[in-house]
Motif scaffolding. Structure first.
Motif, PDB file in Angstrom:
ATOM      1  N   VAL A   1      -9.543 -12.123  -0.546  1.00  0.00           N
ATOM      2  CA  VAL A   1     -10.413 -11.521   0.462  1.00  0.00           C
ATOM      3  C   VAL A   1      -9.999 -10.069   0.684  1.00  0.00           C
ATOM      4  N   PHE A   2     -10.987  -9.223   1.007  1.00  0.00           N
ATOM      5  CA  PHE A   2     -10.756  -7.795   1.209  1.00  0.00           C
ATOM      6  C   PHE A   2     -11.103  -7.413   2.646  1.00  0.00           C
ATOM      7  N   TYR A   3     -10.270  -6.562   3.241  1.00  0.00           N
ATOM      8  CA  TYR A   3     -10.472  -6.126   4.611  1.00  0.00           C
ATOM      9  C   TYR A   3     -10.329  -4.612   4.722  1.00  0.00           C
ATOM     10  N   ASN A   4     -10.975  -4.059   5.731  1.00  0.00           N
ATOM     11  CA  ASN A   4     -10.765  -2.683   6.166  1.00  0.00           C
ATOM     12  C   ASN A   4      -9.760  -2.771   7.314  1.00  0.00           C
ATOM     13  N   THR A   5      -8.551  -2.318   7.080  1.00  0.00           N
ATOM     14  CA  THR A   5      -7.401  -2.684   7.910  1.00  0.00           C
ATOM     15  C   THR A   5      -6.630  -1.463   8.388  1.00  0.00           C
ATOM     16  N   VAL A   6      -6.081  -1.575   9.586  1.00  0.00           N
ATOM     17  CA  VAL A   6      -5.099  -0.609  10.082  1.00  0.00           C
ATOM     18  C   VAL A   6      -3.742  -1.298  10.178  1.00  0.00           C
ATOM     19  N   VAL A   7      -2.711  -0.621   9.679  1.00  0.00           N
ATOM     20  CA  VAL A   7      -1.326  -1.047   9.856  1.00  0.00           C
ATOM     21  C   VAL A   7      -0.701  -0.123  10.904  1.00  0.00           C
ATOM     22  N   MET A   8      -0.189  -0.689  11.997  1.00  0.00           N
ATOM     23  CA  MET A   8       0.398   0.122  13.062  1.00  0.00           C
ATOM     24  C   MET A   8       1.894   0.304  12.806  1.00  0.00           C
ATOM     25  N   ILE A   9       2.300   1.553  12.699  1.00  0.00           N
ATOM     26  CA  ILE A   9       3.703   1.875  12.433  1.00  0.00           C
ATOM     27  C   ILE A   9       4.317   2.509  13.673  1.00  0.00           C
ATOM     28  N   ASP A  10       5.439   1.966  14.118  1.00  0.00           N
ATOM     29  CA  ASP A  10       6.113   2.461  15.307  1.00  0.00           C
ATOM     30  C   ASP A  10       7.024   3.641  14.954  1.00  0.00           C
ATOM     31  N   ALA A  11       7.592   4.251  15.992  1.00  0.00           N
ATOM     32  CA  ALA A  11       8.379   5.476  15.809  1.00  0.00           C
ATOM     33  C   ALA A  11       9.702   5.246  15.083  1.00  0.00           C
TER      34      ALA A  11
ATOM     35  N   ILE B   1      -2.269   3.401  10.238  1.00  0.00           N
ATOM     36  CA  ILE B   1      -2.605   3.807   8.875  1.00  0.00           C
ATOM     37  C   ILE B   1      -3.745   2.925   8.368  1.00  0.00           C
ATOM     38  N   SER B   2      -4.866   3.570   8.042  1.00  0.00           N
ATOM     39  CA  SER B   2      -6.082   2.877   7.625  1.00  0.00           C
ATOM     40  C   SER B   2      -6.069   2.652   6.118  1.00  0.00           C
ATOM     41  N   ILE B   3      -6.278   1.393   5.703  1.00  0.00           N
ATOM     42  CA  ILE B   3      -6.171   1.051   4.284  1.00  0.00           C
ATOM     43  C   ILE B   3      -7.256   0.062   3.853  1.00  0.00           C
ATOM     44  N   PHE B   4      -7.424  -0.057   2.537  1.00  0.00           N
ATOM     45  CA  PHE B   4      -8.254  -1.082   1.910  1.00  0.00           C
ATOM     46  C   PHE B   4      -7.300  -2.211   1.520  1.00  0.00           C
ATOM     47  N   GLU B   5      -7.370  -3.310   2.261  1.00  0.00           N
ATOM     48  CA  GLU B   5      -6.383  -4.386   2.127  1.00  0.00           C
ATOM     49  C   GLU B   5      -6.920  -5.560   1.328  1.00  0.00           C
ATOM     50  N   ARG B   6      -6.096  -6.070   0.437  1.00  0.00           N
ATOM     51  CA  ARG B   6      -6.358  -7.351  -0.226  1.00  0.00           C
ATOM     52  C   ARG B   6      -5.450  -8.411   0.389  1.00  0.00           C
ATOM     53  N   ASP B   7      -6.039  -9.535   0.786  1.00  0.00           N
ATOM     54  CA  ASP B   7      -5.270 -10.671   1.279  1.00  0.00           C
ATOM     55  C   ASP B   7      -5.731 -11.890   0.492  1.00  0.00           C
ATOM     56  N   GLY B   8      -4.999 -12.229  -0.556  1.00  0.00           N
ATOM     57  CA  GLY B   8      -5.443 -13.301  -1.442  1.00  0.00           C
ATOM     58  C   GLY B   8      -6.709 -12.886  -2.171  1.00  0.00           C
TER      59      GLY B   8
ATOM     60  N   ASN C   1       0.827  -1.198   0.000  1.00  0.00           N
ATOM     61  CA  ASN C   1       0.000   0.000   0.000  1.00  0.00           C
ATOM     62  C   ASN C   1       0.868   1.256   0.000  1.00  0.00           C
ATOM     63  N   PRO C   2       0.583   2.231  -0.875  1.00  0.00           N
ATOM     64  CA  PRO C   2       1.448   3.418  -0.962  1.00  0.00           C
ATOM     65  C   PRO C   2       1.454   4.262   0.305  1.00  0.00           C
ATOM     66  N   ALA C   3       0.330   4.323   1.025  1.00  0.00           N
ATOM     67  CA  ALA C   3       0.299   5.097   2.275  1.00  0.00           C
ATOM     68  C   ALA C   3       1.158   4.426   3.337  1.00  0.00           C
ATOM     69  N   VAL C   4       1.124   3.106   3.418  1.00  0.00           N
ATOM     70  CA  VAL C   4       1.949   2.382   4.390  1.00  0.00           C
ATOM     71  C   VAL C   4       3.430   2.618   4.091  1.00  0.00           C
ATOM     72  N   ILE C   5       3.798   2.505   2.838  1.00  0.00           N
ATOM     73  CA  ILE C   5       5.198   2.722   2.457  1.00  0.00           C
ATOM     74  C   ILE C   5       5.635   4.143   2.801  1.00  0.00           C
ATOM     75  N   TYR C   6       4.795   5.121   2.470  1.00  0.00           N
ATOM     76  CA  TYR C   6       5.115   6.532   2.727  1.00  0.00           C
ATOM     77  C   TYR C   6       5.255   6.809   4.217  1.00  0.00           C
ATOM     78  N   PHE C   7       4.299   6.334   5.012  1.00  0.00           N
ATOM     79  CA  PHE C   7       4.299   6.689   6.430  1.00  0.00           C
ATOM     80  C   PHE C   7       5.292   5.864   7.247  1.00  0.00           C
ATOM     81  N   LYS C   8       5.715   4.732   6.765  1.00  0.00           N
ATOM     82  CA  LYS C   8       6.808   4.038   7.453  1.00  0.00           C
ATOM     83  C   LYS C   8       8.063   4.911   7.429  1.00  0.00           C
ATOM     84  N   ALA C   9       8.334   5.509   6.289  1.00  0.00           N
ATOM     85  CA  ALA C   9       9.499   6.397   6.197  1.00  0.00           C
ATOM     86  C   ALA C   9       9.301   7.663   7.013  1.00  0.00           C
ATOM     87  N   LEU C  10       8.086   8.219   6.975  1.00  0.00           N
ATOM     88  CA  LEU C  10       7.839   9.474   7.684  1.00  0.00           C
ATOM     89  C   LEU C  10       7.853   9.271   9.200  1.00  0.00           C
TER      90      LEU C  10
END
Length: 299
Positions: free
Chosen positions: A104-114, A95-102, A76-85
């Motif tokens: 199946v589709f999910y409404n997902t948050v990816v937690m990025i640490d400091a 970071i809230s995203i529209f996730e594809r897993d195989g 996901n482009p937002a995940v990639i961007y905010f990991k660096a930021l």
């Protein structure tokens, strides 16, 4: 870690028209990044953006083409961007995203640490299906269980939008050690019901905070988003006006910072998580729980 942690909620207009989905995603990520930098410059260490902020709220209509918007979390482009930021700014962000897993589709948050590391995902548990909030068409109910992430600045629990209406979400997060509960959100007008749910929405989460002695933060989007009739959506014409009103409570549920309904805004609150933990212990509400008596709520 300092005694107090500053938390920010960011609200902005996500559905402004663009020439393409790619252009809208690029613009929204850059806008979210700009506002994140402002929040970090003010000392915020945990920063919350709204639900599915990359683009318009596509769940307002049913369109098979929108399935193509989902990508695996790591791509996901937002995940990639905010990991660096996050690494650059030393901040924690879900970071809230529209996730594809195989398949199946999910409404997902990816937690990025400091440090920019990916601490894992939470997939939305409760999926709404209402007039113009047609999420069951897109999302499978989450399979992660309720998640609390151990971050550089505290134990962060996350629910996503409709999750915020369920006391079970907040209770499970509190039982799992959350110092704060974050709710990325996309909510606004109820055109069929003709009600303004903003007050009810806020009071519900204030109650979760008070009942668990855990501060709550909700970040919502703003702006009107329109759907034009097409063959793909069955000729639907509709609009939603998202009412902002992002807010942060203290550990007793009192609102200590609140944004307006239609203004781009960053709001802040500071918390002493260690003191809040002591307060939770002193009240004895978790000590006096009787789980064996609560079987009716799991029937």
């Amino acid at each position: 870690m300092s005694d107090k942690v500053k938390v920010a909620c960011v609200q902005f207009e996500c559905g402004r028209k663009a020439s393409s989905d790619e252009e809208q995603v690029k613009r929204n990520i850059e806008k979210a990044g700009e506002l994140t930098r402002k929040a970090a410059a003010e000392g915020a260490k945990i920063i919350l953006l709204s639900e599915l902020f990359e683009r318009k709220y596509f769940c307002q209509e049913r369109c098979y083409d929108y399935y193509e918007l989902a990508v695996p979390a790591k791509e996901n482009p937002a995940v990639i961007y905010f990991k660096a930021l996050c690494k650059e700014l030393n901040v924690v962000m879900p970071i809230s995203i529209f996730e594809r897993d195989g398949n199946v589709f999910y409404n997902t948050v990816v937690m990025i640490d400091a440090d920019g590391s990916d601490l894992g995902i939470y997939r939305k548990t409760h999926i709404p299906d209402d007039h113009y909030y047609q999420e069951k068409f897109y999302f499978t109910p989450g399979n992660t269980g309720f998640k609390v992430f151990e971050t550089a600045f505290g134990n962060v629990g996350v629910g996503i939008c409709w999750d915020q209406w369920f006391p079970e979400t907040a209770r499970c997060l509190a039982l799992n050690g959350a110092d704060i509960i974050l709710y990325p959100t996309a909510i606004g007008s109820e055109p069929i019901l003709e009600v303004d749910s903003s007050g009810h929405w806020m009071r519900t989460m204030q109650g979760h905070s008070a009942a668990n002695i855990v501060p709550v933060a909700a970040a919502n989007r703003i702006g009107r988003e329109d759907v034009e009739p097409s063959e793909e959506n069955g000729g639907q014409k509709s609009s939603l006006t998202f009412y902002g009103s992002s807010f942060l409570t203290d550990e007793t549920g009192d609102i200590i910072s609140k944004a307006g309904r239609d203004k781009e805004e960053i709001i802040y609150a500071e918390y002493d998580f260690e003191e809040n933990r002591k307060m939770r212990s002193s009240w004895g509400m978790f000590r006096d729980r009787r789980p064996e008596c609560y079987k009716d709520i799991t029937k």
